[in-house]
Design a protein around this motif. Structure first.
Motif, mmCIF file in Angstrom:
data_model
loop_
_atom_site.group_PDB
_atom_site.id
_atom_site.type_symbol
_atom_site.label_atom_id
_atom_site.label_comp_id
_atom_site.label_asym_id
_atom_site.label_seq_id
_atom_site.Cartn_x
_atom_site.Cartn_y
_atom_site.Cartn_z
ATOM 1 N N SER A 133 0.831 -1.190 0.000
ATOM 2 C CA SER A 133 0.000 0.000 0.000
ATOM 3 C C SER A 133 0.871 1.246 0.000
ATOM 4 O O SER A 133 1.832 1.344 0.755
ATOM 5 N N GLN A 134 0.502 2.171 -0.851
ATOM 6 C CA GLN A 134 1.152 3.475 -0.883
ATOM 7 C C GLN A 134 0.048 4.519 -0.981
ATOM 8 O O GLN A 134 -0.252 5.025 -2.060
ATOM 9 N N PRO A 135 -0.615 4.825 0.149
ATOM 10 C CA PRO A 135 -1.755 5.749 0.100
ATOM 11 C C PRO A 135 -1.341 7.109 -0.444
ATOM 12 O O PRO A 135 -0.272 7.621 -0.125
ATOM 13 N N TYR A 136 -2.225 7.679 -1.253
ATOM 14 C CA TYR A 136 -1.999 8.999 -1.830
ATOM 15 C C TYR A 136 -1.953 10.037 -0.721
ATOM 16 O O TYR A 136 -1.168 10.960 -0.758
ATOM 17 N N ASN A 137 -2.826 9.879 0.279
ATOM 18 C CA ASN A 137 -2.835 10.781 1.428
ATOM 19 C C ASN A 137 -2.759 9.927 2.691
ATOM 20 O O ASN A 137 -3.782 9.478 3.200
ATOM 21 N N ILE A 148 -5.170 10.742 5.743
ATOM 22 C CA ILE A 148 -6.567 10.316 5.606
ATOM 23 C C ILE A 148 -6.665 8.799 5.724
ATOM 24 O O ILE A 148 -7.542 8.267 6.409
ATOM 25 N N ALA A 149 -5.747 8.091 5.075
ATOM 26 C CA ALA A 149 -5.754 6.630 5.148
ATOM 27 C C ALA A 149 -5.606 6.163 6.596
ATOM 28 O O ALA A 149 -6.292 5.243 7.035
ATOM 29 N N ASN A 150 -4.728 6.796 7.351
ATOM 30 C CA ASN A 150 -4.521 6.423 8.747
ATOM 31 C C ASN A 150 -5.770 6.696 9.586
ATOM 32 O O ASN A 150 -6.115 5.909 10.471
ATOM 33 N N ALA A 151 -6.466 7.793 9.303
ATOM 34 C CA ALA A 151 -7.703 8.094 10.038
ATOM 35 C C ALA A 151 -8.743 7.001 9.800
ATOM 36 O O ALA A 151 -9.395 6.532 10.739
ATOM 37 N N PHE A 152 -8.893 6.551 8.548
ATOM 38 C CA PHE A 152 -9.840 5.471 8.252
ATOM 39 C C PHE A 152 -9.393 4.163 8.904
ATOM 40 O O PHE A 152 -10.218 3.398 9.400
ATOM 41 N N PHE A 153 -8.091 3.912 8.918
ATOM 42 C CA PHE A 153 -7.576 2.696 9.550
ATOM 43 C C PHE A 153 -7.890 2.704 11.051
ATOM 44 O O PHE A 153 -8.384 1.719 11.600
ATOM 45 N N ARG A 154 -7.622 3.818 11.694
ATOM 46 C CA ARG A 154 -7.856 3.911 13.141
ATOM 47 C C ARG A 154 -9.333 3.859 13.487
ATOM 48 O O ARG A 154 -9.706 3.454 14.581
ATOM 49 N N ALA A 155 -10.178 4.271 12.545
ATOM 50 C CA ALA A 155 -11.624 4.214 12.765
ATOM 51 C C ALA A 155 -12.177 2.816 12.509
ATOM 52 O O ALA A 155 -13.366 2.582 12.654
ATOM 53 N N GLY A 156 -11.300 1.885 12.103
ATOM 54 C CA GLY A 156 -11.738 0.514 11.867
ATOM 55 C C GLY A 156 -12.354 0.297 10.493
ATOM 56 O O GLY A 156 -12.968 -0.731 10.232
#
Length: 173
Positions: free
Chosen positions: A23-27, A30-38
């Protein structure tokens, strides 16, 4: 059709996106926020999961097209006609699976329950199995809802039946 602006990493193609890849998220923020939100279970598996979900639902796999300005994802479906009732249904709506039906009946009997209580009832040791086969499909079909919607990863999170689930249960799924 869905369009996501952004660029693929250098030397990446749609073919690489469809297979296992890092994975190489563009942002990343934002990707980390979605990950932490489950909302993301593992990096680099989103497209693979979309393809698998379509295959499991018996619908056409999505088509992907990359242009310099972003990635297009196109989902197609074809209506299926139930010959007995001439009611039109869409293949994109999967039937209630046995694990989801069991979860709904459990919640009907007990009221809201959390992950640990649900796992204990079904004697499941793996949280991921619970999430992928019970919780996520039921949430996706709007059959259950969280009791703490603003805190999706709270240890106090429980799930309760929706009115849609109650209507299904009254039909004895």
């Amino acid at each position: 059709m869905l369009w996501n602006s952004g660029e693929l990493p250098t030397d990446w193609t749609v073919k690489k996106l469809k297979g296992p890849h890092p994975s190489q998220p563009y942002n990343p923020d934002i990707a980390n926020a979605f990950f932490r939100a489950g909302m993301i279970e593992a990096w680099g598996r989103g497209i693979e999961r979309m393809i698998t979900a379509c295959k499991n639902a018996g619908i056409n796999r999505p088509q992907f097209r990359y242009e310099g300005s972003g990635l297009w994802t196109q989902f197609t479906y074809s209506p299926q006609i139930d010959q007995a009732s001439t009611t039109m249904t869409y293949a994109i709506t999967p039937p209630v699976t046995p694990p989801v039906a069991a979860l709904l009946k459990l919640l009907q009997n007990t009221g809201p329950l959390g992950n640990a209580a649900i796992r204990n009832h079904f004697k499941l040791k793996d949280r991921r199995h619970l999430r992928e086969h019970y919780i996520d499909p039921a949430l996706g079909a709007n059959l259950i809802e969280p009791t703490l919607p603003d805190k999706p990863t709270s240890r106090l999170q429980q799930y309760k039946l929706t009115s849609k689930a109650l209507a299904l249960l009254n039909k004895d799924i």
